[in-house]
Scaffold this motif. Structure first.
Motif, PDB file in Angstrom:
ATOM      1  N   ASP B 190       0.407  -1.310   0.413  1.00 22.24           N
ATOM      2  CA  ASP B 190       0.442  -0.021  -0.430  1.00 22.24           C
ATOM      3  C   ASP B 190       0.963   1.314   0.233  1.00 22.24           C
ATOM      4  OD1 ASP B 190       0.560  -1.076   2.321  1.00 22.24           O
ATOM      5  OD2 ASP B 190      -1.071  -0.211   3.288  1.00 22.24           O
ATOM      6  N   GLY B 191       1.970   0.996  -1.052  1.00 26.47           N
ATOM      7  CA  GLY B 191       2.770   3.084  -1.247  1.00 26.47           C
ATOM      8  C   GLY B 191       3.565   2.953   0.348  1.00 26.47           C
ATOM      9  N   ALA B 192       3.768   4.054  -0.069  1.00 27.58           N
ATOM     10  CA  ALA B 192       4.942   4.782   1.014  1.00 27.58           C
ATOM     11  C   ALA B 192       4.667   5.287   2.181  1.00 27.58           C
ATOM     12  CB  ALA B 192       5.900   5.994   0.685  1.00 27.58           C
ATOM     13  N   ARG B 193       3.042   5.498   2.063  1.00 32.08           N
ATOM     14  CA  ARG B 193       2.652   5.528   3.178  1.00 32.08           C
ATOM     15  C   ARG B 193       1.701   4.835   3.540  1.00 32.08           C
ATOM     16  NH1 ARG B 193       1.378   9.944  -0.197  1.00 32.08           N
ATOM     17  NH2 ARG B 193       2.540  11.859   0.134  1.00 32.08           N
ATOM     18  N   SER B 194       2.052   4.016   3.390  1.00 30.41           N
ATOM     19  CA  SER B 194       1.649   1.997   3.969  1.00 30.41           C
ATOM     20  C   SER B 194       0.646   1.941   5.179  1.00 30.41           C
ATOM     21  CB  SER B 194       2.549   1.049   3.947  1.00 30.41           C
ATOM     22  OG  SER B 194       2.088  -0.213   4.832  1.00 30.41           O
ATOM     23  N   ARG B 195      -0.628   1.324   5.444  1.00 31.32           N
ATOM     24  CA  ARG B 195      -0.904   1.786   6.638  1.00 31.32           C
ATOM     25  C   ARG B 195      -0.592   0.221   7.659  1.00 31.32           C
ATOM     26  NH1 ARG B 195      -6.128   3.897   8.346  1.00 31.32           N
ATOM     27  NH2 ARG B 195      -4.935   2.872  10.150  1.00 31.32           N
ATOM     28  N   VAL B 196      -0.692  -0.858   6.511  1.00 32.06           N
ATOM     29  CA  VAL B 196      -0.592  -2.252   7.051  1.00 32.06           C
ATOM     30  C   VAL B 196       1.181  -2.124   7.554  1.00 32.06           C
ATOM     31  CG1 VAL B 196       0.243  -4.348   6.354  1.00 32.06           C
ATOM     32  CG2 VAL B 196      -1.029  -2.470   5.409  1.00 32.06           C
ATOM     33  N   ARG B 197       2.220  -1.418   7.523  1.00 31.40           N
ATOM     34  CA  ARG B 197       3.588  -1.087   8.564  1.00 31.40           C
ATOM     35  C   ARG B 197       3.314  -1.234   9.392  1.00 31.40           C
ATOM     36  NH1 ARG B 197       6.238   2.725   4.535  1.00 31.40           N
ATOM     37  NH2 ARG B 197       5.626   4.137   6.151  1.00 31.40           N
ATOM     38  N   GLU B 198       2.232  -0.211   9.951  1.00 27.64           N
ATOM     39  CA  GLU B 198       1.848  -0.056  11.394  1.00 27.64           C
ATOM     40  C   GLU B 198       1.553  -1.339  12.210  1.00 27.64           C
ATOM     41  OE1 GLU B 198      -1.008   3.745  11.183  1.00 27.64           O
ATOM     42  OE2 GLU B 198      -0.554   3.873   9.776  1.00 27.64           O
ATOM     43  N   PHE B 199       1.313  -2.367  11.403  1.00 25.26           N
ATOM     44  CA  PHE B 199       0.790  -3.263  12.098  1.00 25.26           C
ATOM     45  C   PHE B 199       2.010  -4.683  11.878  1.00 25.26           C
ATOM     46  CE2 PHE B 199      -3.111  -1.156  11.139  1.00 25.26           C
ATOM     47  CZ  PHE B 199      -3.314  -1.018  12.521  1.00 25.26           C
ATOM     48  N   ILE B 200       3.494  -3.876  12.308  1.00 26.38           N
ATOM     49  CA  ILE B 200       4.206  -4.742  12.182  1.00 26.38           C
ATOM     50  C   ILE B 200       5.187  -3.729  13.152  1.00 26.38           C
ATOM     51  CG2 ILE B 200       6.299  -5.136  10.800  1.00 26.38           C
ATOM     52  CD1 ILE B 200       4.764  -5.846   8.003  1.00 26.38           C
ATOM     53  N   PRO B 201       5.600  -4.513  13.974  1.00 25.81           N
ATOM     54  CA  PRO B 201       6.228  -3.751  15.016  1.00 25.81           C
ATOM     55  C   PRO B 201       7.293  -3.221  14.840  1.00 25.81           C
ATOM     56  CG  PRO B 201       5.261  -5.923  16.289  1.00 25.81           C
ATOM     57  CD  PRO B 201       5.610  -5.726  14.987  1.00 25.81           C
ATOM     58  N   ASP B 202       7.878  -2.189  15.032  1.00 25.27           N
ATOM     59  CA  ASP B 202       9.124  -1.413  15.079  1.00 25.27           C
ATOM     60  C   ASP B 202       9.633  -1.502  13.218  1.00 25.27           C
ATOM     61  OD1 ASP B 202      11.094  -0.166  15.715  1.00 25.27           O
ATOM     62  OD2 ASP B 202      12.403  -1.605  15.410  1.00 25.27           O
ATOM     63  N   ALA B 203       8.316  -0.832  12.728  1.00 23.10           N
ATOM     64  CA  ALA B 203       8.500  -1.104  11.219  1.00 23.10           C
ATOM     65  C   ALA B 203       9.177   0.381  10.483  1.00 23.10           C
ATOM     66  CB  ALA B 203       8.224  -2.275  10.182  1.00 23.10           C
ATOM     67  N   GLY B 204       8.695   0.795  11.031  1.00 19.37           N
ATOM     68  CA  GLY B 204       8.646   2.048  10.823  1.00 19.37           C
ATOM     69  C   GLY B 204      10.203   2.841   9.775  1.00 19.37           C
ATOM     70  N   LEU B 205       9.988   3.468   8.984  1.00 17.80           N
ATOM     71  CA  LEU B 205      11.725   3.932   7.887  1.00 17.80           C
ATOM     72  C   LEU B 205      12.731   4.476   8.085  1.00 17.80           C
ATOM     73  CD1 LEU B 205       8.648   5.406   4.799  1.00 17.80           C
ATOM     74  CD2 LEU B 205       9.993   3.431   5.408  1.00 17.80           C
ATOM     75  N   VAL B 206      13.799   3.986   8.089  1.00 18.57           N
ATOM     76  CA  VAL B 206      15.214   4.526   8.367  1.00 18.57           C
ATOM     77  C   VAL B 206      15.494   5.509   7.564  1.00 18.57           C
ATOM     78  CG1 VAL B 206      16.977   4.083   9.460  1.00 18.57           C
ATOM     79  CG2 VAL B 206      15.007   2.734   9.330  1.00 18.57           C
ATOM     80  N   GLY B 207      15.877   6.169   7.469  1.00 17.27           N
ATOM     81  CA  GLY B 207      16.873   7.247   6.299  1.00 17.27           C
ATOM     82  C   GLY B 207      16.323   8.793   6.451  1.00 17.27           C
ATOM     83  N   GLU B 208      16.495   9.341   5.080  1.00 14.92           N
ATOM     84  CA  GLU B 208      16.273  11.166   4.972  1.00 14.92           C
ATOM     85  C   GLU B 208      15.874  10.932   3.581  1.00 14.92           C
ATOM     86  OE1 GLU B 208      18.233  12.664   7.748  1.00 14.92           O
ATOM     87  OE2 GLU B 208      19.436  11.222   8.225  1.00 14.92           O
ATOM     88  N   MET B 209      14.464  12.177   4.752  1.00 17.50           N
ATOM     89  CA  MET B 209      14.272  12.616   3.225  1.00 17.50           C
ATOM     90  C   MET B 209      15.561  13.944   2.826  1.00 17.50           C
ATOM     91  SD  MET B 209      11.447  11.421   3.035  1.00 17.50           S
ATOM     92  CE  MET B 209      10.682  13.231   1.914  1.00 17.50           C
ATOM     93  N   THR B 210      15.937  14.140   1.705  1.00 14.56           N
ATOM     94  CA  THR B 210      16.896  15.747   1.225  1.00 14.56           C
ATOM     95  C   THR B 210      16.067  16.621   0.687  1.00 14.56           C
ATOM     96  OG1 THR B 210      16.245  14.923  -0.906  1.00 14.56           O
ATOM     97  CG2 THR B 210      17.668  13.525   0.189  1.00 14.56           C
ATOM     98  N   ASN B 211      16.455  17.615   0.597  1.00 17.56           N
ATOM     99  CA  ASN B 211      16.050  19.077   0.105  1.00 17.56           C
ATOM    100  C   ASN B 211      15.616  18.952  -1.325  1.00 17.56           C
ATOM    101  OD1 ASN B 211      15.481  19.865   2.680  1.00 17.56           O
ATOM    102  ND2 ASN B 211      18.043  20.481   2.249  1.00 17.56           N
ATOM    103  N   ALA B 212      16.167  18.287  -2.389  1.00 18.68           N
ATOM    104  CA  ALA B 212      16.443  17.464  -3.858  1.00 18.68           C
ATOM    105  C   ALA B 212      14.447  17.449  -4.388  1.00 18.68           C
ATOM    106  CB  ALA B 212      16.664  16.968  -4.348  1.00 18.68           C
ATOM    107  N   SER B 213      14.355  18.197  -4.927  1.00 20.33           N
ATOM    108  CA  SER B 213      12.732  18.311  -5.254  1.00 20.33           C
ATOM    109  C   SER B 213      12.236  18.959  -7.268  1.00 20.33           C
ATOM    110  CB  SER B 213      12.058  18.884  -4.445  1.00 20.33           C
ATOM    111  OG  SER B 213      12.094  19.999  -5.295  1.00 20.33           O
ATOM    112  N   TRP B 214      11.737  17.618  -6.988  1.00 19.20           N
ATOM    113  CA  TRP B 214      11.492  17.240  -8.688  1.00 19.20           C
ATOM    114  C   TRP B 214      10.611  17.337  -8.900  1.00 19.20           C
ATOM    115  CZ3 TRP B 214      15.926  16.326 -12.227  1.00 19.20           C
ATOM    116  CH2 TRP B 214      17.251  15.877 -11.596  1.00 19.20           C
ATOM    117  N   GLY B 215      10.171  18.452 -11.217  1.00 21.47           N
ATOM    118  CA  GLY B 215       8.209  17.886 -11.229  1.00 21.47           C
ATOM    119  C   GLY B 215       8.578  17.030 -11.784  1.00 21.47           C
ATOM    120  N   VAL B 216       7.687  16.318 -12.079  1.00 15.29           N
ATOM    121  CA  VAL B 216       7.198  15.500 -13.609  1.00 15.29           C
ATOM    122  C   VAL B 216       6.696  15.627 -14.493  1.00 15.29           C
ATOM    123  CG1 VAL B 216       7.671  12.698 -13.923  1.00 15.29           C
ATOM    124  CG2 VAL B 216       8.161  14.016 -11.698  1.00 15.29           C
ATOM    125  N   LEU B 217       6.529  15.708 -15.952  1.00 14.50           N
ATOM    126  CA  LEU B 217       5.652  15.775 -16.395  1.00 14.50           C
ATOM    127  C   LEU B 217       5.482  15.556 -17.478  1.00 14.50           C
ATOM    128  CD1 LEU B 217       3.487  18.599 -17.068  1.00 14.50           C
ATOM    129  CD2 LEU B 217       5.566  19.961 -18.306  1.00 14.50           C
TER     130      LEU B 217
END
Lengths: 618, 618
Positions: B190-217
């Motif tokens: 169910d994608g990056a904002r997975s709700r199912v993930r919340e039902f796996i203990p200690d399954a949060g995302l580890v890592g960084e958001m960057t400042n890089a942003s892109w537009g896609v057309l």
């Protein structure tokens, strides 16, 4: 057109048609469907009548030859057949004699590359219904469907050069009503017992029925015979010959000889599945054979006959497929030749009925396809005889005719569409007018995609013109000169292209949703009559598209690099760096003409191209 | 199950499920559909929930990598995508600096054969809806459909080790009702904002958001930029970077950099199509760019994160795809990695839920796929940095990672499924446990069909075991010994095969009508757990199938001749005539183990094979 008020009081002598169209096709087998698919794609209205209530579900023709696979690929219709069908790559010969029990005499590739050179060197086995399905789906995706339960009755002359086609429209209760479709053309794809053929004067079948008869059985066989998945020709000294053909869904087709050409014709009542199975078991001893299921049984007496005419003198009524020629089924030619009849006729009907070519173009249909039918009959008689004469002769017959069997060896004689070669220094290698394009792999310049050049340009009813250029820099003057003439107001090709553009704008091609992925407008950017293309041995980093004449820049999807398997050499038999070649390919993939010139002779080449197209109306 | 009379009077504490199944899949994107297709084919009941009312119609993930094309071919689902998609074979690098205007720095093959060795060496561009269509059609042909408008709510423990999955079922009026499906397994696709993930203990995302942003057309661009049909990486000194990707139906996807990693994050309001187009036009000067149409616009901030866990400790709740890992879209990895998560999980769920393998097999899902996710994140961070650092670094990053980008370089670490190599004289060439099979062309003995060995055996949830035999006559003793042990009552593989036969007889695989043409029983004649196969360099006329051990006679569709491109050498790094090799391939195409023995060591080899399969329940 319903009777209207102003006609009241007059005796109604004129036929009031129930519908009108451009082409009525009778028969929705492979020949009729292939014609329908092509005409529909070209944008020609059709009515497709079939007297059967449903499509073919089992048995019948099942061997698709290499050339037909190529044609289906060009139409983008081959995928499911290639995936689901059985591919037969080899042939195995067995015999038994009074001194030897049954034994394998040899096993070899059916279509060896050095003899055939096909890019799909196999027979594709798929029952006729699978093929019909693919063609019917394509029609339906373009909004056309088969009119079933509709038996052809008669053809008569309508007003203003039209043809009135009468048929019997049966409903589910079995009651029927006669209807008339008014058309410009009528094509009978209605099989060996064609009714349409009766409306072409002096078109009776010429040739012989033989005494040879065969039983044909499709089913799943359990056996310890090891070559079950090859095509197998078996000749026994006791019970005649058998041909094994692997089929889809684990089936095997057996052709079992019931009586030989020279022998007495077999009693029709004897030709039962049981008799055929018993005969096969006897022939295949000591191998065990049990049928787990039987899907289809048929039997036929071999006849080799060709209709005297494939068209009426007015070039409005035609026959194609089994209506024009019949022969044995042993070499799996029937559906193939039939579809190529249609494939030949379709683009000509399109150009003539759009007023883009003179009606005499349709004359070439009979001359070209009747020649092939006669070639086929001659081969078939020889093939049947060889089958009886035993392995050595059969093997020789195969080697001699293998290109013809594959479909890639069918060649047209010279005529207005297949003109002799221009230019000096011709070699015996390379393309020949009247023959098919030799398959070759090239790289598309614009996106570096490796492509099969014979498949890359989609069939849109147009010719193809390939510049063959060893060196782009050297040939610039040639390309400029030829392109300048062809786009000038004076050239025939330019005039007809303008007419064609108007014609396709008012009566567009029959698109399906899936065609959006093909982006067909890439191939008609310059002309709807002719896709321009170039094959060059120059490296990609030696030139940019912007260096080419505008006509080729607008043809940027058909600029090819000859960097895979020497296309220029294969096609032209070699060209020197100061030469350029031109290959004109007809809409059906046959070579129309080809020539070679010094790069300084562009003007001469352009005139030659324009003269080739003298059958177009300008 | 409705409340029944005998429950009256009791307080209802237990959940009464509305339905029950084996696996609930949440999310019908590429990951969820790939899982559903595989499980359905294996015969595992599923419920596939998706909160969207329809499938993806435009935009989103669109790059299908060589390994994924191979996977789709193995599933016989690639035809229409390959026909309708755009194949990108090359990549072109452009830059502008303060001293140079925009210029092409180089153009090269994207996946050169010597580095990648993929049989489909291109990126296939087709929008996500086309891919979803193909997978959905396959499901529907097997009687399964997506439950739309069904949003996952929660997961809780049911009785007897089951999982109760609650979802919200919305009807067309927008009213909704909560329903519960009782299952053995739950998989969140169910994608990056997975709700199912919340039902796996200690399954949060580890890592960084960057400042890089892109537009896609996505849209159709009219331009004189010459490399429109290559993948193009453009780096300007003025307005950052742009990535061009050719798309189907004449479209182009542009990734336009809005802010760099090190820079400030761009204002979300600025990321409009107009802004992105203006930026692209500025970057591409002096080339002209006009959009004839726009189909889709999106923008994203690059994050590189992996979930801490892909499964709960009980091995009942899993996540796959973006739910487990997120990263930039620049290298077109997303949908590919996601589908391969599913492809890894599906066959394991099948074996475990059928009771044919111990539950610990499911442990390998997280260890294998989390490694790949981490590899992907590491590569992606490097790739994004290289994109900004300019052509030289980007080109180097490409060369270093090209096998990984293509998907053929993803490798699993050693574990119970990927065991170290057995036998002496190992060379550095050839297959490696944990890596994929190297593509090779061979000829099928039985029908002389040339086939791609990596595609020929259909995926039925079974392992594959290839005997690699330079000489059949020499190796007879080896083949006999190995086959004798494996079919003996004592062997694990033989015991599990009997269990598997019973399991598939009571819960059969999910066939479609088209599977009849595949004749799948050819590949399970010996065992449902293991298709036996042989590759030999012996010539076809040197042996008959009847000369082989019975097990291989029954596997006659998987006896191959090594007469095209030296498969034995490619796979084993060479074998002497007195040696024989065995390659064990997992159901997902990864090498499980391989070994080489002297032909006298058959018994040893057989024991080695049986030991490999110790994770199977017997």
């Amino acid at each position: 057109m319903a009777p209207s008020a102003h006609r009241e009081g007059f005796t109604q002598t004129q036929t009031i048609p129930d519908a009108s169209t451009t082409v009525v096709i009778v028969g929705a087998g492979p020949a009729g469907l292939m014609l329908a698919v092509n005409l529909t794609r070209f944008g020609i209205p059709i009515v497709l009548l079939d007297d059967r209530p449903t499509k073919t579900s089992t048995g019948k023709a099942d061997g698709i030859q290499p050339k037909t696979i190529e044609t289906l690929k060009q139409l983008r219709l081959a995928d499911s057949l290639v995936r689901d069908g059985v591919r037969v790559y080899d042939i195995s010969f067995w015999d038994s004699t009074t001194t030897h029990p049954l034994r394998r005499k040899g096993r070899q590739l059916h279509y060896p590359d050095h003899l055939v050179g096909a890019s799909d060197p196999y027979i594709l086995l798929a029952h006729q219904g699978m093929l019909e399905d693919v063609l019917i789906s394509d029609l339906e995706a373009r909004g056309v469907s088969v009119q079933r339960n509709s038996a052809f009755v008669s053809s008569s002359r309508g007003p203003e050069g039209t043809v009135d086609v009468m048929y019997e429209d049966r409903d589910h209760q079995g009651t029927s009503v006669k209807r008339v479709v008014r058309a410009e053309y009528l094509v009978g794809c209605d099989g060996a017992r064609s009714r349409v053929r009766e409306f072409i004067p002096d078109a009776g079948l010429v040739g012989e029925m033989t005494n040879a008869s065969w039983g044909v059985l499709d089913g799943v066989i359990e056996t310890d015979f090891p070559d079950l998945w090859s095509k197998v020709a078996v000749r026994t000294h006791t019970v005649g010959s058998i041909l094994w053909i692997p089929r889809e869904r684990n089936m095997t087709r057996l052709y079992v000889e019931l009586s030989a050409t020279a022998g007495e014709r077999v009693d029709k009542g004897k030709a039962t599945p049981e008799y055929v199975m018993a005969r096969a078991k006897e022939a295949m001893k000591p191998f065990r054979m049990e049928w787990k299921s039987i899907e289809w049984f048929g039997n036929y007496v071999v006849g080799q006959r060709v209709a005297r005419h494939f068209a009426d003198p007015d070039l409005q009524v035609f026959i194609a497929g089994d209506a024009g020629h019949c022969h044995s089924a042993l070499a799996a030619q029937g559906a193939n030749t039939s579809m190529h009849d249609s494939f030949n006729l379709a683009w000509k009907l399109n150009l003539v009925s759009r007023g883009l070519a003179s009606r005499s173009l349709l004359d070439t249909y009979e001359s070209e396809r009747r020649k092939i039918a006669n070639d086929l009959i001659a081969f078939d008689a020889e093939h049947c005889a060889a089958f009886e004469a035993g392995d050595a002769q059969l093997a020789k017959n195969f080697d001699d005719n293998i290109r013809f069997i594959a479909g890639v060896g069918a060649e047209y004689g010279s005529g207005i569409l297949t003109q002799s070669t221009s230019g000096d220094n011709n070699t015996s290698r390379g393309l020949r007018p009247g023959a098919l394009v030799i398959p070759s792999k090239v790289t598309r310049y614009i996106d570096a995609n490796p492509v099969d050049i014979q498949l890359d340009i989609p069939i849109l009813g147009q010719f193809r013109m390939y510049f063959m250029v060893p060196d782009v820099a050297h040939a610039g003057v040639f390309l400029d000169a030829v392109c300048a003439v062809l786009v000038s107001q004076q050239s025939r090709i330019s005039t007809v292209s303008r007419l064609a553009r108007a014609s396709y704008e008012s009566h567009s091609r029959g698109w399906s949703k899936g065609d959006a992925y093909l982006v067909p407008e890439r191939y008609t950017a310059v002309s709807d009559i002719l896709t321009m293309a170039m094959v060059t041995a120059s490296k990609r980093d030696k030139f940019e598209l912007a260096d080419l004449p505008l006509v080729l820049q607008r043809s940027r999807w058909t600029v090819y690099l000859d960097d895979v398997d020497r296309c220029i050499d294969k096609w032209m038999g070699g060209l020197s760096p100061t030469q350029a070649g031109i290959v004109l390919v007809r809409p059906d993939g046959y070579i129309g003409a080809l020539g070679r010139w010094d790069v300084t002779e562009g003007l001469k080449a352009a005139q030659w191209v324009d003269e080739y197209f003298s059958f177009l109306s300008s």
